[in-house]
Write an enzyme that holds these catalytic residues in place. Structure first.
Site, PDB file in Angstrom:
ATOM      1  N   CYS A  88       6.869   5.168  47.642  1.00 56.47           N
ATOM      2  CA  CYS A  88       7.303   6.551  47.703  1.00 56.47           C
ATOM      3  C   CYS A  88       7.533   7.460  46.502  1.00 56.47           C
ATOM      4  CB  CYS A  88       8.838   6.836  48.957  1.00 56.47           C
ATOM      5  SG  CYS A  88      10.643   5.658  47.959  1.00 56.47           S
ATOM      6  N   GLY A  89       6.625   7.154  45.662  1.00 54.51           N
ATOM      7  CA  GLY A  89       7.197   7.362  44.213  1.00 54.51           C
ATOM      8  C   GLY A  89       7.961   7.151  43.519  1.00 54.51           C
TER       9      GLY A  89
END
Length: 286
Positions: A88-89
């Site tokens: 998720c980055g």
């Protein structure tokens, strides 16, 4: 240069990865919409509860609840909400950086710190970070209920009630929009007073039948509602960040496939040229 066969194998591998990231992007988009709906449904309750508590904190009460009293900060607690999964980055990394920076300020003032991580990534980080972990929760899924959090939250409330904590904060990623999720630190205890606009129009409540009984229930429910809202906001932020990260990964895979296809074509052309050269050389020798 790698052989044409090796390059072709690599292209196939990248294409498989691209299919996975594309599927994850679509799943995250679907989950994000549902998470946004849950967040939008619970946000008005959390915001109005915050306003009511702000008025309570401003009021002149016949019974002074411990959650309204400001004590010297000798021990600070953080409820840190992160994700159970990765991909998720920089969502979790940015959140942890903000917590570490805030913790450093408190330690410089001589305060001790303890944590209540929520989410597997948060549990993993703070167990290795070195701080005291008083309680934790993970595996809440994409649609947690308030009941899933009450036990964990009340461990921290009990510590505050017993004087083992003098400040309690919640840290989570606030959902702004699909492209923006902001890590925030909000004070839970002692109760933060209302902003200037509300404070300029103060009023007192009349508590029936008993102020202590009403405030005990109200203030506990306030803390629980704010933690629940933080968890819901963080889930929406997680799915949005994952959707964006997987889209970027899918696009990058497409660019890599194009680059590898060019290399493959050159390798294939070189192999054909070499074969033709060998045929011509053989014919000339005959």
């Amino acid at each position: 240069m790698a052989s044409a066969k090796e390059i072709k194998t690599k292209i196939a591998s990248v294409k498989n990865t691209q299919k996975i990231t594309s599927a994850m992007e679509m799943v995250a988009a679907s989950k994000m919409r549902r998470a946004q709906e849950r967040m939008a449904a619970s946000r008005p309750y959390a915001e109005n509860m915050r306003k009511v508590i702000g008025h309570v904190a401003q009021g002149t009460l016949e019974y002074k609840h411990p959650y309204l009293e400001v004590r010297d900060a000798k021990r600070v607690g953080y409820i840190v909400v992160a994700t159970d999964r990765g991909l998720c980055g920089g969502l979790n990394v940015n959140l942890f950086k903000k917590v570490v920076s805030d913790v450093k300020k408190w330690k410089e003032q001589g305060a001790d710190v303890e944590f209540c991580p929520i989410g597997a990534r948060s549990v993993q980080f703070f167990k290795s970070f070195g701080g005291e972990v008083s309680a934790h929760a993970s595996g809440l899924g994409d649609a947690p209920k308030l009941a899933d959090l009450i036990g964990t939250v009340r461990v921290m409330l009990k510590a505050y009630n017993e004087g083992k904590l003098d400040r309690l904060y919640i840290v989570f990623n606030k959902f702004v929009n699909t492209m923006t999720q902001t890590p925030v630190i909000e004070q839970l205890l002692p109760l933060p007073k209302s902003d200037e606009e509300v404070a300029s129009y103060p009023w007192d409540y009349i508590y029936e039948p008993d102020p202590k009984e009403v405030l005990d229930l109200l203030l506990t429910r306030y803390v629980e509602s704010q933690v629940y809202q933080g968890v819901v906001e963080n889930i929406a932020s997680e799915q949005a960040a994952r959707m964006v990260a997987m889209k970027a990964a899918t696009d990058n895979a497409g660019e890599m496939i194009d680059d590898l296809q060019l290399v493959y074509n050159k390798a294939r052309q070189a192999a054909i040229t070499q074969e033709l050269s060998e045929i011509v050389s053989g014919a000339a020798a005959v």
